[in-house]
Design a protein around this motif. Sequence first.
Motif, mmCIF file in Angstrom:
data_model
loop_
_atom_site.group_PDB
_atom_site.id
_atom_site.type_symbol
_atom_site.label_atom_id
_atom_site.label_comp_id
_atom_site.label_asym_id
_atom_site.label_seq_id
_atom_site.Cartn_x
_atom_site.Cartn_y
_atom_site.Cartn_z
ATOM 1 N N LEU A 113 -10.802 -14.992 -6.107
ATOM 2 C CA LEU A 113 -12.205 -15.162 -5.738
ATOM 3 C C LEU A 113 -12.458 -16.505 -5.052
ATOM 4 O O LEU A 113 -13.336 -16.613 -4.195
ATOM 5 C CB LEU A 113 -13.060 -15.047 -7.004
ATOM 6 C CG LEU A 113 -14.551 -14.893 -6.862
ATOM 7 C CD1 LEU A 113 -14.881 -13.560 -6.199
ATOM 8 C CD2 LEU A 113 -15.207 -14.953 -8.217
ATOM 9 N N PHE A 114 -11.699 -17.531 -5.399
ATOM 10 C CA PHE A 114 -11.905 -18.875 -4.859
ATOM 11 C C PHE A 114 -11.088 -19.149 -3.597
ATOM 12 O O PHE A 114 -11.192 -20.217 -3.026
ATOM 13 C CB PHE A 114 -11.555 -19.928 -5.907
ATOM 14 C CG PHE A 114 -12.522 -19.981 -7.043
ATOM 15 C CD1 PHE A 114 -13.738 -20.616 -6.905
ATOM 16 C CD2 PHE A 114 -12.224 -19.378 -8.248
ATOM 17 C CE1 PHE A 114 -14.643 -20.659 -7.949
ATOM 18 C CE2 PHE A 114 -13.109 -19.421 -9.298
ATOM 19 C CZ PHE A 114 -14.318 -20.058 -9.153
ATOM 20 N N TRP A 115 -10.266 -18.218 -3.190
ATOM 21 C CA TRP A 115 -9.461 -18.419 -1.986
ATOM 22 C C TRP A 115 -10.363 -18.374 -0.762
ATOM 23 O O TRP A 115 -11.493 -17.885 -0.814
ATOM 24 C CB TRP A 115 -8.401 -17.340 -1.874
ATOM 25 C CG TRP A 115 -7.262 -17.455 -2.839
ATOM 26 C CD1 TRP A 115 -7.257 -18.099 -4.047
ATOM 27 C CD2 TRP A 115 -5.973 -16.891 -2.699
ATOM 28 N NE1 TRP A 115 -6.042 -17.962 -4.656
ATOM 29 C CE2 TRP A 115 -5.229 -17.229 -3.843
ATOM 30 C CE3 TRP A 115 -5.370 -16.126 -1.725
ATOM 31 C CZ2 TRP A 115 -3.914 -16.832 -4.026
ATOM 32 C CZ3 TRP A 115 -4.057 -15.725 -1.896
ATOM 33 C CH2 TRP A 115 -3.341 -16.085 -3.045
ATOM 34 N N GLY A 116 -9.855 -18.829 0.362
ATOM 35 C CA GLY A 116 -10.599 -18.779 1.612
ATOM 36 C C GLY A 116 -10.715 -17.356 2.139
ATOM 37 O O GLY A 116 -9.923 -16.478 1.786
ATOM 38 N N PHE A 117 -11.711 -17.137 3.006
ATOM 39 C CA PHE A 117 -11.972 -15.807 3.548
ATOM 40 C C PHE A 117 -10.733 -15.228 4.216
ATOM 41 O O PHE A 117 -10.361 -14.084 3.964
ATOM 42 C CB PHE A 117 -13.132 -15.876 4.548
ATOM 43 C CG PHE A 117 -13.509 -14.545 5.122
ATOM 44 C CD1 PHE A 117 -14.413 -13.738 4.461
ATOM 45 C CD2 PHE A 117 -12.950 -14.088 6.306
ATOM 46 C CE1 PHE A 117 -14.765 -12.504 4.978
ATOM 47 C CE2 PHE A 117 -13.292 -12.859 6.836
ATOM 48 C CZ PHE A 117 -14.204 -12.064 6.170
ATOM 49 N N TRP A 118 -10.089 -16.009 5.077
ATOM 50 C CA TRP A 118 -8.943 -15.486 5.825
ATOM 51 C C TRP A 118 -7.706 -15.338 4.947
ATOM 52 O O TRP A 118 -6.865 -14.481 5.196
ATOM 53 C CB TRP A 118 -8.654 -16.340 7.054
ATOM 54 C CG TRP A 118 -9.769 -16.200 8.038
ATOM 55 C CD1 TRP A 118 -10.691 -17.154 8.381
ATOM 56 C CD2 TRP A 118 -10.136 -15.026 8.768
ATOM 57 N NE1 TRP A 118 -11.595 -16.652 9.275
ATOM 58 C CE2 TRP A 118 -11.276 -15.337 9.538
ATOM 59 C CE3 TRP A 118 -9.615 -13.741 8.844
ATOM 60 C CZ2 TRP A 118 -11.894 -14.418 10.380
ATOM 61 C CZ3 TRP A 118 -10.239 -12.821 9.685
ATOM 62 C CH2 TRP A 118 -11.353 -13.161 10.435
ATOM 63 N N MET A 122 -13.108 -6.730 1.645
ATOM 64 C CA MET A 122 -12.875 -7.266 0.302
ATOM 65 C C MET A 122 -13.181 -8.766 0.234
ATOM 66 O O MET A 122 -13.762 -9.249 -0.741
ATOM 67 C CB MET A 122 -11.432 -6.990 -0.139
ATOM 68 C CG MET A 122 -11.128 -5.516 -0.309
ATOM 69 S SD MET A 122 -12.256 -4.662 -1.439
ATOM 70 C CE MET A 122 -11.808 -5.408 -2.967
ATOM 71 N N ALA A 123 -12.786 -9.520 1.256
ATOM 72 C CA ALA A 123 -13.071 -10.954 1.287
ATOM 73 C C ALA A 123 -14.578 -11.195 1.329
ATOM 74 O O ALA A 123 -15.092 -12.070 0.630
ATOM 75 C CB ALA A 123 -12.386 -11.605 2.485
ATOM 76 N N TRP A 124 -15.286 -10.407 2.130
ATOM 77 C CA TRP A 124 -16.737 -10.535 2.208
ATOM 78 C C TRP A 124 -17.378 -10.255 0.845
ATOM 79 O O TRP A 124 -18.277 -10.981 0.408
ATOM 80 C CB TRP A 124 -17.277 -9.573 3.273
ATOM 81 C CG TRP A 124 -18.759 -9.509 3.341
ATOM 82 C CD1 TRP A 124 -19.617 -10.464 3.816
ATOM 83 C CD2 TRP A 124 -19.583 -8.429 2.891
ATOM 84 N NE1 TRP A 124 -20.909 -10.035 3.702
ATOM 85 C CE2 TRP A 124 -20.918 -8.789 3.137
ATOM 86 C CE3 TRP A 124 -19.308 -7.190 2.324
ATOM 87 C CZ2 TRP A 124 -21.981 -7.948 2.825
ATOM 88 C CZ3 TRP A 124 -20.366 -6.363 2.017
ATOM 89 C CH2 TRP A 124 -21.679 -6.742 2.268
ATOM 90 N N MET A 125 -16.896 -9.219 0.157
ATOM 91 C CA MET A 125 -17.437 -8.900 -1.165
ATOM 92 C C MET A 125 -17.173 -10.031 -2.159
ATOM 93 O O MET A 125 -18.031 -10.366 -2.977
ATOM 94 C CB MET A 125 -16.836 -7.589 -1.669
ATOM 95 C CG MET A 125 -17.337 -6.377 -0.921
ATOM 96 S SD MET A 125 -16.513 -4.842 -1.363
ATOM 97 C CE MET A 125 -16.782 -4.754 -3.114
ATOM 98 N N MET A 126 -15.995 -10.637 -2.082
ATOM 99 C CA MET A 126 -15.672 -11.729 -3.002
ATOM 100 C C MET A 126 -16.527 -12.959 -2.715
ATOM 101 O O MET A 126 -16.964 -13.654 -3.642
ATOM 102 C CB MET A 126 -14.192 -12.063 -2.927
ATOM 103 C CG MET A 126 -13.333 -11.017 -3.560
ATOM 104 S SD MET A 126 -11.623 -11.537 -3.616
ATOM 105 C CE MET A 126 -10.878 -10.076 -4.270
ATOM 106 N N LYS A 127 -16.785 -13.246 -1.453
ATOM 107 C CA LYS A 127 -17.633 -14.391 -1.113
ATOM 108 C C LYS A 127 -19.066 -14.159 -1.572
ATOM 109 O O LYS A 127 -19.748 -15.099 -1.983
ATOM 110 C CB LYS A 127 -17.580 -14.676 0.396
ATOM 111 C CG LYS A 127 -16.226 -15.157 0.850
ATOM 112 C CD LYS A 127 -15.771 -16.345 0.035
ATOM 113 C CE LYS A 127 -14.312 -16.654 0.189
ATOM 114 N NZ LYS A 127 -13.843 -17.642 -0.781
ATOM 115 N N ARG A 128 -19.525 -12.907 -1.549
ATOM 116 C CA ARG A 128 -20.850 -12.588 -2.096
ATOM 117 C C ARG A 128 -20.894 -12.862 -3.597
ATOM 118 O O ARG A 128 -21.911 -13.328 -4.128
ATOM 119 C CB ARG A 128 -21.197 -11.131 -1.825
ATOM 120 C CG ARG A 128 -21.656 -10.879 -0.421
ATOM 121 C CD ARG A 128 -22.147 -9.477 -0.223
ATOM 122 N NE ARG A 128 -22.969 -9.019 -1.329
ATOM 123 C CZ ARG A 128 -23.241 -7.751 -1.569
ATOM 124 N NH1 ARG A 128 -22.765 -6.808 -0.796
ATOM 125 N NH2 ARG A 128 -23.995 -7.403 -2.584
#
Length: 125
Positions: free
Chosen positions: A42-47, A95-101
Amino acid sequence: MTYQDKVAAWNEFVKSKKMQRGYAQFPTLTYVKFGHEPAPLLFWGFWEITALLGINYGVGWGIAMHFLSWKQMNAPLWLQVGAAVFAGLSFGAVMAWMMKRQLKKYNLSTWEKFVAEIQNKMKSA
């Protein structure tokens, strides 16, 4: 505070906020073997999230599609690879977008700040 303490604190946080169980997971299998202490995904960067999840999904989906469909259709290799790359990038980005939300929803910013807050709570308790 040891890495195991940090992991336990994160898992407790996930339970207390009733977050999805998957957010308690750590991508530690290979990292810990090489001496790394990774933050939760969850704390990783988007890319970084996009790449990790996208590559895993794209490769698995591409292989499955090759044997289940594309082989019988005699689909060209460039089409198979292109479709797998597109599917992997799409899946990883969503998935990255969902985690950043989720980070915003639970007012989290970085792993280091989360650990610092936990340590401050432990000191004051």
